[in-house]
Write a protein that holds these residues in place. Structure first.
Motif, short mmCIF file in Angstrom:
data_model
loop_
_atom_site.label_atom_id
_atom_site.label_comp_id
_atom_site.label_asym_id
_atom_site.label_seq_id
_atom_site.Cartn_x
_atom_site.Cartn_y
_atom_site.Cartn_z
N VAL A 106 0.84 -1.20 0.00
CA VAL A 106 0.00 0.00 0.00
C VAL A 106 0.87 1.25 0.00
O VAL A 106 0.61 2.20 -0.75
CB VAL A 106 -0.95 0.01 1.21
CG1 VAL A 106 -1.66 1.35 1.33
CG2 VAL A 106 -1.97 -1.12 1.10
N LYS A 107 1.94 1.22 0.79
CA LYS A 107 2.86 2.37 0.84
C LYS A 107 3.48 2.63 -0.53
O LYS A 107 3.56 3.77 -0.98
CB LYS A 107 3.96 2.12 1.87
CG LYS A 107 3.54 2.48 3.30
CD LYS A 107 4.68 2.17 4.28
CE LYS A 107 4.11 1.72 5.63
NZ LYS A 107 4.90 0.62 6.24
N LEU A 108 3.92 1.55 -1.18
CA LEU A 108 4.53 1.70 -2.49
C LEU A 108 3.57 2.36 -3.48
O LEU A 108 3.95 3.26 -4.22
CB LEU A 108 4.95 0.32 -3.03
CG LEU A 108 6.24 -0.28 -2.44
CD1 LEU A 108 6.41 -1.71 -2.89
CD2 LEU A 108 7.44 0.57 -2.86
N VAL A 109 2.33 1.88 -3.47
CA VAL A 109 1.35 2.43 -4.40
C VAL A 109 1.08 3.90 -4.06
O VAL A 109 1.05 4.76 -4.94
CB VAL A 109 0.05 1.61 -4.36
CG1 VAL A 109 -1.04 2.28 -5.19
CG2 VAL A 109 0.29 0.20 -4.86
N ASN A 110 0.91 4.20 -2.80
CA ASN A 110 0.69 5.58 -2.38
C ASN A 110 1.84 6.48 -2.78
O ASN A 110 1.62 7.59 -3.27
CB ASN A 110 0.51 5.63 -0.86
CG ASN A 110 -0.96 5.53 -0.49
OD1 ASN A 110 -1.83 5.99 -1.22
ND2 ASN A 110 -1.23 4.91 0.65
N ILE A 126 -5.60 -3.36 -3.93
CA ILE A 126 -5.20 -2.11 -3.28
C ILE A 126 -5.92 -0.92 -3.93
O ILE A 126 -6.44 -0.05 -3.24
CB ILE A 126 -3.67 -1.93 -3.36
CG1 ILE A 126 -2.99 -2.92 -2.41
CG2 ILE A 126 -3.27 -0.50 -3.03
CD1 ILE A 126 -1.48 -2.84 -2.43
N LEU A 127 -5.97 -0.92 -5.25
CA LEU A 127 -6.63 0.18 -5.94
C LEU A 127 -8.11 0.24 -5.58
O LEU A 127 -8.67 1.32 -5.37
CB LEU A 127 -6.45 0.03 -7.45
CG LEU A 127 -5.01 0.22 -7.93
CD1 LEU A 127 -4.86 -0.19 -9.38
CD2 LEU A 127 -4.56 1.66 -7.73
N ASP A 128 -8.73 -0.92 -5.48
CA ASP A 128 -10.13 -0.96 -5.05
C ASP A 128 -10.30 -0.30 -3.69
O ASP A 128 -11.19 0.52 -3.48
CB ASP A 128 -10.60 -2.42 -4.94
CG ASP A 128 -11.10 -2.95 -6.28
OD1 ASP A 128 -11.13 -2.16 -7.25
OD2 ASP A 128 -11.46 -4.13 -6.34
N ARG A 129 -9.41 -0.67 -2.77
CA ARG A 129 -9.52 -0.11 -1.42
C ARG A 129 -9.26 1.38 -1.40
O ARG A 129 -10.01 2.14 -0.79
CB ARG A 129 -8.51 -0.82 -0.50
CG ARG A 129 -9.09 -2.06 0.15
CD ARG A 129 -8.05 -2.72 1.01
NE ARG A 129 -7.28 -3.70 0.25
CZ ARG A 129 -6.00 -3.99 0.45
NH1 ARG A 129 -5.32 -3.35 1.39
NH2 ARG A 129 -5.41 -4.91 -0.27
N LEU A 130 -8.23 1.81 -2.12
CA LEU A 130 -7.92 3.24 -2.15
C LEU A 130 -9.09 4.03 -2.73
O LEU A 130 -9.38 5.13 -2.29
CB LEU A 130 -6.65 3.50 -2.97
CG LEU A 130 -5.33 3.01 -2.35
CD1 LEU A 130 -4.16 3.34 -3.26
CD2 LEU A 130 -5.11 3.63 -0.98
N GLU A 131 -9.75 3.44 -3.71
CA GLU A 131 -10.89 4.14 -4.30
C GLU A 131 -12.06 4.18 -3.32
O GLU A 131 -12.75 5.20 -3.22
CB GLU A 131 -11.32 3.45 -5.60
CG GLU A 131 -12.32 4.28 -6.38
CD GLU A 131 -12.58 3.72 -7.77
OE1 GLU A 131 -12.33 2.51 -7.99
OE2 GLU A 131 -13.04 4.49 -8.63
#
Lengths: 126, 126
Positions: free
Chosen positions: B10-14, B45-50
């Motif tokens: 998650v950190k990497l994506v952020n 992860i993208l689903d969650r971030l959205e």
DNA sequence: TTATTTTTGCGACTGAGTTGCATTAATTGT
DNA sequence: ACAATTAATGCAACTCAGTCGCAAAAATAA
């Protein structure tokens, strides 16, 4: 290139587009013509019809390709930039007669615009 | 529901979304994080971030999902209906700060609108 | 530290769309 | 009308984005 032939399958597809006045997804088309023509054939026919400017295509909410006959703009050079509406309840998709204004972006050249509106249609609202 | 955990992935994506200011397609993300995290993980992860409202998603010209961090509208309730621009030459996708006017359709309730502009970006024009 | 719950990796799967190739059907020329 | 030509079709195998179930690993809570 060559000539575009008026085959049995092409006629069937054309007939359908003349009957329905809403847009239709390729998946529904494949389902509808199941047994009458092959999946690949449908994709290829739609490609050709679009090349000829007899239909136009756009993507629905789920990214699936949809086609509609160019009613309002058949004579013009197929530069119809009109919005499309998709009902999230029944899934129906249709063209919307509404001129959309394309914003000018500095340093960018905009060639195309597609506006997809989603919501609830008149039937599903009732 | 439960808590959203702050994992390494998650950190990497952020971090990536903070660096880049343009939007990015899921395919590119999968490629970029190849070896660091799994394809499914990225999608999840993208689903969650959205869900959290930290990024928003939309479809590119080819119907492929793209994500961008909500820069202009992070505080609001994520009702950012802004256009997106995709360069047909280099493929770059970005958010456009421009308020689009949604047409009112009789008997229909419009809940969402997505406007995708395609053309040539400033880099590719030069 | 242990118990609990969320994430991840993996692999198999789904479903839309494409492709190569042999066969069939439409058009063209005679 | 018939043969020659060329385009369209069917089929099967394929590609590629996205999903799913489940066991293992990593975070958080106790």
């Amino acid at each position: 290139m060559g000539v575009v032939r008026n085959t049995k399958s092409v006629k069937l597809v054309n007939d359908l587009f003349n009957e329905i006045h809403s847009a239709i997804g390729v998946v529904e088309l494949v389902e509808k013509f199941n047994g009458q023509m092959n999946k690949s054939t449908i994709y290829r026919i739609l490609d050709r019809l679009e090349d000829e400017g007899r239909v136009h295509s756009f993507l629905g909410v789920n990214g699936l390709k949809h086609y509609a006959k160019c009613h309002d703009c058949s004579k013009s050079e197929h530069v119809d930039i009109h919005p499309h509406f998709q009902c999230t309840t029944c899934g129906k998709v249709e063209c919307v007669s509404y001129e959309i204004k394309i914003p000018r972006l500095s340093n960018k050249k905009i060639e195309q615009a597609q506006l997809l509106l989603t919501g609830t249609c008149e039937v599903c609202l009732a």
